[in-house]
Design a protein around this motif. Structure first.
Motif, short mmCIF file in Angstrom:
data_model
loop_
_atom_site.label_atom_id
_atom_site.label_comp_id
_atom_site.label_asym_id
_atom_site.label_seq_id
_atom_site.Cartn_x
_atom_site.Cartn_y
_atom_site.Cartn_z
N MET A 265 88.84 15.15 -95.09
CA MET A 265 88.63 16.05 -93.96
C MET A 265 87.81 15.33 -92.89
N SER A 266 88.26 15.40 -91.62
CA SER A 266 87.56 14.72 -90.54
C SER A 266 86.25 15.43 -90.22
N GLU A 267 85.27 14.64 -89.76
CA GLU A 267 83.98 15.20 -89.40
C GLU A 267 84.10 16.05 -88.16
N LYS A 268 83.30 17.12 -88.11
CA LYS A 268 83.29 17.97 -86.93
C LYS A 268 82.72 17.20 -85.74
N LYS A 269 83.33 17.39 -84.59
CA LYS A 269 82.82 16.83 -83.35
C LYS A 269 82.47 17.98 -82.41
N TYR A 270 81.37 17.80 -81.70
CA TYR A 270 80.84 18.89 -80.89
C TYR A 270 80.84 18.56 -79.40
N HIS A 271 81.04 19.63 -78.63
CA HIS A 271 80.73 19.59 -77.20
C HIS A 271 79.49 20.45 -77.02
N VAL A 272 78.47 19.92 -76.37
CA VAL A 272 77.22 20.65 -76.18
C VAL A 272 77.08 21.05 -74.72
N ILE A 273 76.89 22.34 -74.51
CA ILE A 273 76.62 22.87 -73.17
C ILE A 273 75.12 23.05 -73.07
N VAL A 274 74.50 22.39 -72.10
CA VAL A 274 73.05 22.34 -72.01
C VAL A 274 72.57 23.01 -70.73
N THR A 275 71.74 24.04 -70.86
CA THR A 275 71.05 24.57 -69.68
C THR A 275 69.86 23.66 -69.42
N VAL A 276 69.83 23.07 -68.25
CA VAL A 276 68.83 22.04 -67.94
C VAL A 276 67.65 22.65 -67.19
N GLY A 277 66.46 22.43 -67.73
CA GLY A 277 65.24 22.83 -67.04
C GLY A 277 64.59 21.63 -66.38
N THR A 278 63.29 21.70 -66.21
CA THR A 278 62.57 20.60 -65.55
C THR A 278 61.51 20.00 -66.47
N SER A 279 61.75 20.08 -67.77
CA SER A 279 60.76 19.54 -68.72
C SER A 279 60.53 18.05 -68.52
N ILE A 280 61.55 17.32 -68.06
CA ILE A 280 61.38 15.88 -67.86
C ILE A 280 60.32 15.61 -66.80
N LEU A 281 60.34 16.40 -65.74
CA LEU A 281 59.32 16.25 -64.70
C LEU A 281 57.95 16.69 -65.21
N ARG A 282 57.90 17.81 -65.92
CA ARG A 282 56.62 18.32 -66.42
C ARG A 282 56.00 17.36 -67.43
N ASN A 283 56.83 16.84 -68.32
CA ASN A 283 56.30 16.02 -69.41
C ASN A 283 55.98 14.58 -69.01
N THR A 284 56.36 14.22 -67.79
CA THR A 284 55.98 12.89 -67.28
C THR A 284 54.95 13.04 -66.16
N SER A 285 54.41 14.24 -66.03
CA SER A 285 53.50 14.53 -64.92
C SER A 285 52.31 13.57 -64.90
N SER A 286 52.14 12.92 -63.76
CA SER A 286 51.05 11.97 -63.56
C SER A 286 51.00 11.65 -62.08
N GLU A 287 50.03 10.86 -61.71
CA GLU A 287 49.97 10.43 -60.31
C GLU A 287 51.21 9.60 -59.96
N ASP A 288 51.68 8.80 -60.92
CA ASP A 288 52.89 8.00 -60.69
C ASP A 288 54.09 8.90 -60.44
N THR A 289 54.20 9.97 -61.25
CA THR A 289 55.33 10.90 -61.09
C THR A 289 55.27 11.56 -59.73
N GLU A 290 54.09 12.06 -59.36
CA GLU A 290 53.96 12.75 -58.08
C GLU A 290 54.29 11.83 -56.91
#
Length: 247
Positions: free
Chosen positions: A1-26
């Motif tokens: 039996m073949s392995e299941k393959k997935y398509h992922v639908i992602v609601t994107v927030g802004t965690s990348i900006l929040r979690n890299t928050s620094s003077e460099d980011t700003e």
């Protein structure tokens, strides 16, 4: 039996900006539309993906490079500069790992609530339809974005009968899989569930009554039945739904 393959639908927030928050980011992302902001976020994301991105963190068990469970992703971005750059950073992250990635900007999302959330539902439906044509199982990752938008995305997922729903537990900070109980139950399933409620809650009794293992596993996968060791039980919420259908 073949392995299941997935398509992922992602609601994107802004965690990348929040979690890299620094003077460099700003300083670097004072203009989120700039190429230098995108490159900065991609570098941060690749350095520590699960720490920097809540969306990636909730998918980490599916990102094992040996198993390659994820075939493709659709990144649903809000109609804001911050949302778009976070989605583009995630696109780069997935494509670098051999996963096909598409950014879909949801018009008015993050600007006008009623219109934006209606467009979000349409975007999810479009992504689901495309994935089904490709024969992929569908995961909705609704970790990113505001709670109200996540609630609407969750209901959309149930209406469209997606296979799995992922989220990050806010207290435990670990990925969890939300129940994907279908909002509508098909006629043959109604009959099957009604018959099962009349039996003793033991898997062997269900098998002796003529139900096969695949039928039972299908109901478990849909969240209609729970299995614990040798016990099989129609969920209490399903029993109440059956009463409504049968009244």
């Amino acid at each position: 039996m073949s392995e299941k393959k997935y398509h992922v639908i992602v609601t994107v927030g802004t965690s990348i900006l929040r979690n890299t928050s620094s003077e460099d980011t700003e300083r670097t992302c004072s203009d989120p539309k700039s190429q230098k902001c995108l490159e900065f976020l991609v570098k941060k994301l690749n350095f520590d993906p699960s720490k920097v991105s809540a969306e990636v963190n909730s998918m980490r068990t599916y990102l094992n490079e040996k198993e390659r469970k994820i075939a493709s992703v659709t990144l649903l971005a809000s109609d804001t500069d911050e949302g778009k750059v976070c989605a583009e950073a995630l696109r780069s992250f997935f494509e670098d790992r051999g996963i096909k990635a598409e950014v879909m900007v949801v018009e008015k999302l993050g600007k006008t609530f009623e219109v934006g959330t209606s467009n979000l539902m349409d975007a999810i439906a479009k992504a689901v339809a495309t994935a089904r044509k490709e024969g992929l199982e569908i995961i909705l990752n609704l970790t990113g974005g505001y709670k109200a938008e996540s609630a609407i995305a969750y209901v959309s997922a149930l209406l469209l009968s997606v296979d799995k729903v992922l989220y990050i537990h806010e207290t435990l900070r670990v990925p969890v899989e939300l129940p994907a109980l279908p909002l509508s139950i098909k006629g043959e399933e109604l009959d099957r569930l009604s018959r099962l409620t009349q039996l003793n809650p033991y898997c062997k009794d269900w098998l002796e009554a003529g139900f096969n293992v695949r039928e039972i596993e299908d109901l478990v996968d849909k969240g209609l039945v729970e299995m614990d060791g040798g016990k099989c039980k129609v969920r209490d919420i399903v029993k109440e739904i059956l009463k409504i259908y049968e009244s």
